[in-house]
Design a protein around this motif. Sequence first.
Motif, mmCIF file in Angstrom:
data_model
loop_
_atom_site.group_PDB
_atom_site.id
_atom_site.type_symbol
_atom_site.label_atom_id
_atom_site.label_comp_id
_atom_site.label_asym_id
_atom_site.label_seq_id
_atom_site.Cartn_x
_atom_site.Cartn_y
_atom_site.Cartn_z
ATOM 1 N N ILE A 1 0.836 -1.211 0.000
ATOM 2 C CA ILE A 1 0.000 0.000 0.000
ATOM 3 C C ILE A 1 0.866 1.255 0.000
ATOM 4 C CG2 ILE A 1 -1.694 1.315 1.346
ATOM 5 C CD1 ILE A 1 -2.805 -1.090 -0.123
ATOM 6 N N ARG A 2 1.963 1.235 0.744
ATOM 7 C CA ARG A 2 2.848 2.407 0.740
ATOM 8 C C ARG A 2 3.368 2.673 -0.676
ATOM 9 N NH1 ARG A 2 3.600 0.003 5.661
ATOM 10 N NH2 ARG A 2 2.957 1.381 7.352
ATOM 11 N N ILE B 1 -8.108 -0.074 -4.001
ATOM 12 C CA ILE B 1 -9.392 -0.742 -3.789
ATOM 13 C C ILE B 1 -9.075 -2.199 -3.438
ATOM 14 C CG2 ILE B 1 -11.602 -1.424 -4.809
ATOM 15 C CD1 ILE B 1 -11.404 0.955 -6.689
ATOM 16 N N GLY B 2 -9.176 -2.533 -2.151
ATOM 17 C CA GLY B 2 -8.760 -3.853 -1.669
ATOM 18 C C GLY B 2 -9.907 -4.851 -1.651
ATOM 19 N N LEU B 3 -9.573 -6.098 -1.999
ATOM 20 C CA LEU B 3 -10.531 -7.199 -1.893
ATOM 21 C C LEU B 3 -10.013 -8.178 -0.843
ATOM 22 C CD1 LEU B 3 -10.983 -8.011 -5.732
ATOM 23 C CD2 LEU B 3 -12.327 -6.414 -4.350
ATOM 24 N N GLY B 4 -10.839 -8.419 0.213
ATOM 25 C CA GLY B 4 -10.437 -9.391 1.232
ATOM 26 C C GLY B 4 -11.048 -10.734 0.923
ATOM 27 N N ALA C 1 -1.032 2.696 6.768
ATOM 28 C CA ALA C 1 -0.360 3.377 5.653
ATOM 29 C C ALA C 1 -1.133 4.625 5.231
ATOM 30 C CB ALA C 1 -0.201 2.418 4.468
ATOM 31 N N MET C 2 -2.448 4.528 5.230
ATOM 32 C CA MET C 2 -3.292 5.674 4.865
ATOM 33 C C MET C 2 -3.109 6.828 5.864
ATOM 34 S SD MET C 2 -5.345 5.500 2.301
ATOM 35 C CE MET C 2 -5.275 4.302 1.020
ATOM 36 N N TYR C 3 -3.058 6.454 7.137
ATOM 37 C CA TYR C 3 -2.929 7.459 8.196
ATOM 38 C C TYR C 3 -1.566 8.150 8.130
ATOM 39 C CZ TYR C 3 -2.962 9.417 12.935
ATOM 40 O OH TYR C 3 -2.898 10.256 14.011
ATOM 41 N N GLU C 4 -0.543 7.408 7.730
ATOM 42 C CA GLU C 4 0.781 8.014 7.538
ATOM 43 C C GLU C 4 0.717 9.115 6.487
ATOM 44 O OE1 GLU C 4 3.221 3.925 8.327
ATOM 45 O OE2 GLU C 4 3.624 4.961 6.435
#
Length: 289
Positions: free
Chosen positions: A95-96, A106-109, A121-124
């Motif tokens: 992600i980084r 756009i993640g698929l779990g 990573a988003m918060y960073e």
Amino acid sequence: MKLDQAYSGNVFICSSEDYASSKAVIYGMPMDFTVSFRPGSRFGPARIRQASVGLEEYSPYLDKSILDAKYFDAGDLLLPFGNAGRSLDVIGEYIRGLLADDKFPIGLGGEHLVSWPVIQAMYEKYPDLALIHIDAHADLREQYEGEPLSHSTPVRKAAELMGGKNIYQFGIRSGSKEEFLYGRENINFYPFEVAAPLKSALPKMGQRPVYVTIDIDVLDPSCAPGTGTAEAGGITSKELLEAVHLIAGSDVNVVGCDLVEVAPIYDPTEQTQIVAAKLIREMLLGFVK
Ligand SMILES: [Mn+2]
């Protein structure tokens, strides 16, 4: 002659083959190592892609077509089976890289723990990030049977990282008494309902960057039986689509999203991955600006 590979199930329908010119990147996180009940969500990403070939390109809700959207399907991350910690590292590192390339992930779990390194990573990148979490389960446990890396803990971890008042939870109808107490005290906590409280919460978020994580089990099992921890009393697929459209039509700046916990083996009708594929189309067209 190049054969049509639409039915191979390898990529989400109409995705571009060119990473560089794509704004959004669909990627799979086939992990189900820490689930507390029924495993199988490692097969979610592939089956969502397979179901996507049944979609129309056009969204009548948004009056947009995926033929006009530029998105790349990266396939699934190669995760070391059985090693949750190392798998989360692989996801975070990936992600980084996407964020450094200015892509919309756009993640698929995959189980819900996969969202944790993504949120970090988003918060960073976005220190004023808000999190919208739509799920049947609070996911606010500190640990499960002594294990802090569990699919019941990611939102608690996120709350400790970014502050609970930056998190908005919708549709929650299952959890321990402690989780409900913690949620009501520390989080913007909207149990049971989704669309109605979203309407009042979204204006409070203003134009903030927002990460949206959706657990398919927020849906009633009659809409989505293919999930590991199905929970009676959920919302309809119509309401979940409405929620996506409410977010898309609001002022918030969605910077990434995921859809997790699709476990196809429990749904011989394939309805779960069919609704998941449609949700991905709507998130792609509604969130990626
Ligand atoms: Mn859940």
